[in-house]
Design a protein around this motif. Sequence first.
Motif, mmCIF file in Angstrom:
data_model
loop_
_atom_site.group_PDB
_atom_site.id
_atom_site.type_symbol
_atom_site.label_atom_id
_atom_site.label_comp_id
_atom_site.label_asym_id
_atom_site.label_seq_id
_atom_site.Cartn_x
_atom_site.Cartn_y
_atom_site.Cartn_z
ATOM 1 N N ASP A 1 -4.122 9.997 -2.021
ATOM 2 C CA ASP A 1 -4.903 10.468 -0.832
ATOM 3 C C ASP A 1 -5.655 9.262 -0.089
ATOM 4 N N PHE A 2 -6.325 8.595 -0.839
ATOM 5 C CA PHE A 2 -7.009 7.326 -0.368
ATOM 6 C C PHE A 2 -6.004 6.373 0.044
ATOM 7 N N LEU A 3 -4.952 6.221 -0.600
ATOM 8 C CA LEU A 3 -3.917 4.939 -0.429
ATOM 9 C C LEU A 3 -3.172 5.409 1.094
ATOM 10 N N VAL A 4 -3.128 6.824 1.378
ATOM 11 C CA VAL A 4 -2.353 7.203 2.468
ATOM 12 C C VAL A 4 -3.292 6.629 3.767
ATOM 13 N N GLN A 5 -4.574 6.738 3.679
ATOM 14 C CA GLN A 5 -5.798 6.403 4.641
ATOM 15 C C GLN A 5 -5.386 4.709 4.689
ATOM 16 N N VAL A 6 -5.472 4.070 3.444
ATOM 17 C CA VAL A 6 -5.402 2.629 3.652
ATOM 18 C C VAL A 6 -3.993 2.239 4.287
ATOM 19 N N HIS A 7 -2.965 2.933 4.003
ATOM 20 C CA HIS A 7 -1.710 2.505 4.534
ATOM 21 C C HIS A 7 -1.764 2.771 6.026
ATOM 22 N N LYS A 8 -2.309 3.829 6.563
ATOM 23 C CA LYS A 8 -2.470 4.037 7.967
ATOM 24 C C LYS A 8 -3.058 3.227 8.733
ATOM 25 N N TRP A 9 -4.496 2.983 8.236
ATOM 26 C CA TRP A 9 -5.272 1.954 8.834
ATOM 27 C C TRP A 9 -4.716 0.444 8.737
ATOM 28 N N LEU A 10 -4.094 0.217 7.799
ATOM 29 C CA LEU A 10 -3.393 -1.067 7.707
ATOM 30 C C LEU A 10 -2.545 -1.346 8.913
ATOM 31 N N SER B 1 0.863 -1.066 0.069
ATOM 32 C CA SER B 1 -0.099 0.119 0.077
ATOM 33 C C SER B 1 0.971 1.319 -0.164
ATOM 34 N N GLY B 2 1.976 1.272 0.762
ATOM 35 C CA GLY B 2 3.055 2.310 0.877
ATOM 36 C C GLY B 2 3.462 2.549 -0.745
ATOM 37 N N TRP B 3 3.961 1.613 -1.422
ATOM 38 C CA TRP B 3 4.352 1.608 -2.809
ATOM 39 C C TRP B 3 3.534 2.043 -3.754
ATOM 40 N N LEU B 4 2.272 1.648 -3.700
ATOM 41 C CA LEU B 4 0.970 2.024 -4.438
ATOM 42 C C LEU B 4 0.991 3.645 -4.098
ATOM 43 N N MET B 5 0.814 3.735 -2.915
ATOM 44 C CA MET B 5 0.596 5.249 -2.411
ATOM 45 C C MET B 5 1.640 6.264 -3.234
ATOM 46 N N SER B 6 3.124 5.788 -2.894
ATOM 47 C CA SER B 6 3.865 6.575 -3.519
ATOM 48 C C SER B 6 3.791 6.706 -5.013
ATOM 49 N N SER B 7 3.613 5.668 -5.813
ATOM 50 C CA SER B 7 3.246 5.637 -7.051
ATOM 51 C C SER B 7 2.125 6.641 -7.690
ATOM 52 N N ALA B 8 0.953 6.588 -6.840
ATOM 53 C CA ALA B 8 -0.215 7.532 -7.153
ATOM 54 C C ALA B 8 0.314 8.695 -6.845
ATOM 55 N N LYS B 9 1.011 9.075 -5.919
ATOM 56 C CA LYS B 9 1.508 10.491 -5.708
ATOM 57 C C LYS B 9 2.634 11.128 -6.286
ATOM 58 N N GLY B 10 3.160 10.103 -7.101
ATOM 59 C CA GLY B 10 4.259 10.534 -8.195
ATOM 60 C C GLY B 10 5.630 10.721 -7.457
ATOM 61 N N VAL B 11 5.819 9.822 -6.198
ATOM 62 C CA VAL B 11 6.877 10.017 -5.760
ATOM 63 C C VAL B 11 7.604 8.688 -5.892
ATOM 64 N N LEU C 1 3.773 1.332 -9.820
ATOM 65 C CA LEU C 1 2.854 0.142 -9.826
ATOM 66 C C LEU C 1 1.533 0.689 -10.361
ATOM 67 N N ILE C 2 1.172 1.820 -10.388
ATOM 68 C CA ILE C 2 0.347 2.854 -10.740
ATOM 69 C C ILE C 2 0.534 4.007 -11.286
ATOM 70 N N GLY C 3 -0.210 4.718 -12.114
ATOM 71 C CA GLY C 3 0.035 6.039 -12.710
ATOM 72 C C GLY C 3 -0.469 6.883 -11.349
ATOM 73 N N LYS C 4 0.111 8.238 -11.915
ATOM 74 C CA LYS C 4 -0.174 9.259 -10.918
ATOM 75 C C LYS C 4 -1.659 9.800 -10.709
ATOM 76 N N ASP C 5 -1.991 9.687 -9.738
ATOM 77 C CA ASP C 5 -3.583 9.864 -9.599
ATOM 78 C C ASP C 5 -3.628 10.537 -7.928
ATOM 79 N N LYS C 6 -4.047 11.791 -7.728
ATOM 80 C CA LYS C 6 -3.887 12.596 -6.410
ATOM 81 C C LYS C 6 -4.960 11.820 -5.570
ATOM 82 N N ALA C 7 -6.228 11.641 -5.946
ATOM 83 C CA ALA C 7 -7.249 11.213 -5.250
ATOM 84 C C ALA C 7 -7.116 9.791 -4.860
ATOM 85 N N LEU C 8 -6.655 9.223 -5.470
ATOM 86 C CA LEU C 8 -6.077 7.740 -5.390
ATOM 87 C C LEU C 8 -5.070 7.521 -4.123
#
Length: 174
Positions: free
Chosen positions: A126-135, A94-104, A117-124
């Motif tokens: 931001d969602f993955l930040v929450q997923v990573h945190k709650w996991l 989830s952290g890797w996906l989050m970084s990918s989605a944030k373009g980092v 792993l995925i293209g840059k997508d700000k909304a996704l």
Amino acid sequence: MAISLHWLIALLIFAGWGLGFYMHDLPLSPAKLRYYSWHKWMGVTTFILAFLRAGWLATHPAPRLPRVIPPWQTRTARITHFVLYLLMFLIPLSGWLMSSAKGVPTVYFGVLPLPDLIGKDKALGDFLVQVHKWLAFGLAALVGLHIAAAMKHHFMDRDGLMGRMVPFLKSPRL
């Protein structure tokens, strides 16, 4: 091997939590970016070591639990261990996906760039930040349960079970 991987992964998880909590609210600075890199390195390393540990476990099954342990505790232990392994894979992913989605980019130890792993997508992102945190919070709860169960077996049940993961430890005697 299983014991070494257990404690190495535990150390990385605790260090990752500590660094994650510390760096999260820091103002943007070179130090914060360095801490994020370290946090990612810990996550990628945990991910790799969890795969190694799962592979080891697949070829070297853990000893059976003593028969004196009630069946409900055995089932609970199996489920808890399964979810712990699942989270050791899902949290870094989830952290890797989050970084990918944030373009980092994620660059392992500052040397090996990992593919997005995925293209840059700000909304996704931001969602993955929450997923990573709650996991991570879920993992913290399960690790707390895991530690509490180990302490119960060692200090209350005195069944020597904890000595399987801490070989120099003997079951306390009164």
